[in-house]
Design a protein around this motif. Structure first.
Motif, short mmCIF file in Angstrom:
data_model
loop_
_atom_site.label_atom_id
_atom_site.label_comp_id
_atom_site.label_asym_id
_atom_site.label_seq_id
_atom_site.Cartn_x
_atom_site.Cartn_y
_atom_site.Cartn_z
N THR A 1 56.64 37.95 31.14
CA THR A 1 56.51 36.52 31.37
C THR A 1 56.19 36.28 32.84
O THR A 1 56.80 36.89 33.73
N GLU A 2 55.22 35.39 33.11
CA GLU A 2 54.85 35.08 34.49
C GLU A 2 55.89 34.16 35.13
O GLU A 2 56.20 33.10 34.57
N LEU A 3 56.41 34.57 36.27
CA LEU A 3 57.38 33.76 36.99
C LEU A 3 56.77 33.02 38.17
O LEU A 3 57.32 32.03 38.64
N GLY A 4 55.66 33.51 38.65
CA GLY A 4 55.00 32.88 39.79
C GLY A 4 53.62 33.48 39.96
O GLY A 4 53.36 34.60 39.51
N TYR A 5 52.75 32.75 40.60
CA TYR A 5 51.40 33.27 40.81
C TYR A 5 50.69 32.46 41.89
O TYR A 5 51.04 31.31 42.17
N SER A 6 49.70 33.10 42.48
CA SER A 6 48.76 32.43 43.37
C SER A 6 47.42 33.09 43.11
O SER A 6 47.11 34.15 43.68
N ILE A 7 46.65 32.50 42.22
CA ILE A 7 45.39 33.07 41.76
C ILE A 7 44.24 32.16 42.18
O ILE A 7 44.32 30.94 42.00
N LYS A 8 43.20 32.75 42.71
CA LYS A 8 42.04 32.00 43.17
C LYS A 8 40.77 32.56 42.54
O LYS A 8 40.44 33.73 42.75
N PRO A 9 40.03 31.75 41.77
CA PRO A 9 38.72 32.21 41.29
C PRO A 9 37.79 32.46 42.47
O PRO A 9 37.83 31.72 43.46
N ILE A 10 36.97 33.49 42.36
CA ILE A 10 36.09 33.83 43.47
C ILE A 10 34.80 34.47 42.94
O ILE A 10 34.83 35.21 41.97
N THR A 11 33.70 34.11 43.58
CA THR A 11 32.42 34.72 43.25
C THR A 11 32.07 35.71 44.35
O THR A 11 32.08 35.36 45.54
N VAL A 12 31.78 36.94 43.97
CA VAL A 12 31.45 37.98 44.93
C VAL A 12 29.98 38.36 44.77
O VAL A 12 29.45 38.38 43.66
N ILE A 13 29.32 38.60 45.89
CA ILE A 13 27.91 39.00 45.88
C ILE A 13 27.84 40.52 45.72
O ILE A 13 28.42 41.27 46.52
N LEU A 14 27.14 40.97 44.69
CA LEU A 14 27.00 42.40 44.43
C LEU A 14 25.79 43.00 45.13
O LEU A 14 25.74 44.20 45.38
N GLY A 15 24.79 42.18 45.41
CA GLY A 15 23.56 42.67 46.01
C GLY A 15 22.39 41.86 45.50
O GLY A 15 22.53 40.67 45.18
N LYS A 16 21.21 42.51 45.38
CA LYS A 16 20.03 41.83 44.87
C LYS A 16 19.42 42.64 43.73
O LYS A 16 19.54 43.87 43.68
N ASP A 17 18.76 41.91 42.81
CA ASP A 17 18.09 42.59 41.71
C ASP A 17 16.67 42.97 42.11
O ASP A 17 16.26 42.80 43.27
N SER A 18 15.90 43.48 41.15
CA SER A 18 14.54 43.94 41.44
C SER A 18 13.60 42.81 41.84
O SER A 18 12.52 43.06 42.38
N HIS A 19 13.99 41.56 41.56
CA HIS A 19 13.18 40.39 41.94
C HIS A 19 13.70 39.71 43.20
O HIS A 19 13.34 38.58 43.49
N ASP A 20 14.59 40.40 43.92
CA ASP A 20 15.15 39.90 45.18
C ASP A 20 16.06 38.70 44.99
O ASP A 20 16.28 37.91 45.92
N ASN A 21 16.59 38.53 43.77
CA ASN A 21 17.57 37.47 43.50
C ASN A 21 18.98 38.02 43.68
O ASN A 21 19.24 39.20 43.38
N LEU A 22 19.88 37.17 44.18
CA LEU A 22 21.26 37.61 44.36
C LEU A 22 21.92 37.93 43.03
O LEU A 22 21.77 37.20 42.05
N ARG A 23 22.63 39.04 43.00
CA ARG A 23 23.47 39.40 41.86
C ARG A 23 24.91 39.05 42.21
O ARG A 23 25.42 39.45 43.26
N GLU A 24 25.55 38.26 41.35
CA GLU A 24 26.90 37.79 41.62
C GLU A 24 27.81 38.08 40.43
O GLU A 24 27.35 38.27 39.31
N ALA A 25 29.10 38.11 40.70
CA ALA A 25 30.10 38.26 39.65
C ALA A 25 31.26 37.31 39.95
O ALA A 25 31.63 37.13 41.11
N ARG A 26 31.79 36.72 38.91
CA ARG A 26 32.89 35.76 39.03
C ARG A 26 34.19 36.39 38.57
O ARG A 26 34.29 36.86 37.43
N GLY A 27 35.17 36.47 39.46
CA GLY A 27 36.46 37.04 39.12
C GLY A 27 37.58 36.27 39.80
O GLY A 27 37.48 35.05 40.00
N PHE A 28 38.63 36.97 40.20
CA PHE A 28 39.76 36.30 40.86
C PHE A 28 40.44 37.27 41.81
O PHE A 28 40.34 38.50 41.70
N ILE A 29 41.16 36.70 42.78
CA ILE A 29 42.04 37.45 43.67
C ILE A 29 43.38 36.72 43.69
O ILE A 29 43.51 35.61 43.16
#
Length: 287
Positions: A208-236
């Motif tokens: 059971t969760e008693l406490g938390y401090s969670i923040k959604p965050i988007t991290v930049i992974l790099g660029k794809d073959s078309h020079d577009n940013l690759r991103e991923a959405r997670g949390f810390i």
């Protein structure tokens, strides 16, 4: 027998260096030149037994989020990174790499700082009544970790969840454990295919969760073959859990938390996401 080998390196740039958005690309580039480690990096196994951390400076992992300044490492600045992987052979010499490394991001001086070897079967993080998981780099938990085996053959879209639900964490860790363990070391409750799902379901009852401090965050992974940013959405952040029921399952959960503390949790651990620290109740959480 399966072993988990870990090493920590110090890394210092010769000149000012503009680092890539996901700074694990620096050690990944260096380690790919090692004949022993390169095959581990290229391995396409779904639950890969390999983790390479981002660079760490002044106690903080370095990665980029949208609209943030680029990460710059000044000449002579001491940073670090760590590498962990599973193996059936103990050969500490695998960790030794050349002290001077040329990379696309500049020249770096590398020093091997520490080596640690653990038998997988003896992994454990002792749980009393409480524990905390601190998610130190963006963590990606897929909804597909809790698909029952019959549904895994369906075309269900993968989505990252932004809440560290115990079922997703412990189902993933069970799959990772069974992927890298020898047959006699696997965690099996009933049917092997159903075990991750069952352990996940049980964890939602046990914790059971008693406490938390969670923040959604988007991290930049790099660029794809078309020079577009690759991103991923997670949390810390962090979550504090209390043990409530099914004490007879705690030994399994302790082993899985021991694995998490070395190999991390979730997708893209090979590029430094999902690094966690497991804490006891009395340890400081918000650092």
């Amino acid at each position: 027998m399966t072993f988990l080998l870990s090493a920590t390196y110090d890394i210092v740039p010769e000149k000012d260096s503009i680092l890539p958005p996901l700074t694990s690309k620096v050690p990944k580039y260096i380690l790919e030149k090692s004949p022993s480690i390169s095959p581990l990096i290229r391995n396409k196994t779904k639950y890969k037994g390999l983790t390479i951390s981002p660079l760490k400076r002044d106690g903080q992992y370095l990665y980029s989020i949208p609209n943030s300044p680029v990460n710059v490492a000044k000449s002579g600045t001491k940073m670090s990174f760590h590498l962990s992987f599973s193996t059936q052979d103990i050969d500490p010499s695998i960790f030794y790499i050349d002290e001077i490394q040329d990379t696309p991001y500049g020249k770096f001086y590398i020093t091997l700082n520490q080596i640690e070897v653990k038998e997988m079967i003896n992994l454990s993080f002792k749980i009393n009544d409480f524990f905390v998981i601190r998610f130190e780099t963006p963590t990606l938990l897929s909804n597909k970790y809790m698909l029952p085996p019959p549904l895994k053959r369906k075309n269900i879209k993968a989505m990252n969840k932004l809440i560290p639900q115990p079922s997703l964490i412990f189902s993933f860790l069970t799959s990772l454990w069974n992927s890298i363990a020898e047959p006699k070391e696997k965690i099996i409750k009933g049917d092997l295919d159903w075990t991750p799902y069952m352990i996940g379901r049980i964890s939602d009852v046990i914790f059971t969760e008693l406490g938390y401090s969670i923040k959604p965050i988007t991290v930049i992974l790099g660029k794809d073959s078309h020079d577009n940013l690759r991103e991923a959405r997670g949390f810390i952040g962090w979550t504090k859990y209390k043990v409530t029921h099914y004490r007879n399952y705690i030994r399994i959960m302790e082993r899985l938390l021991g694995l998490a503390s070395i190999m991390g949790i979730g997708r893209s651990r090979g590029i430094g996401l999902g690094i966690v620290k497991i804490l006891n109740q009395g340890q400081k959480v918000l650092t």
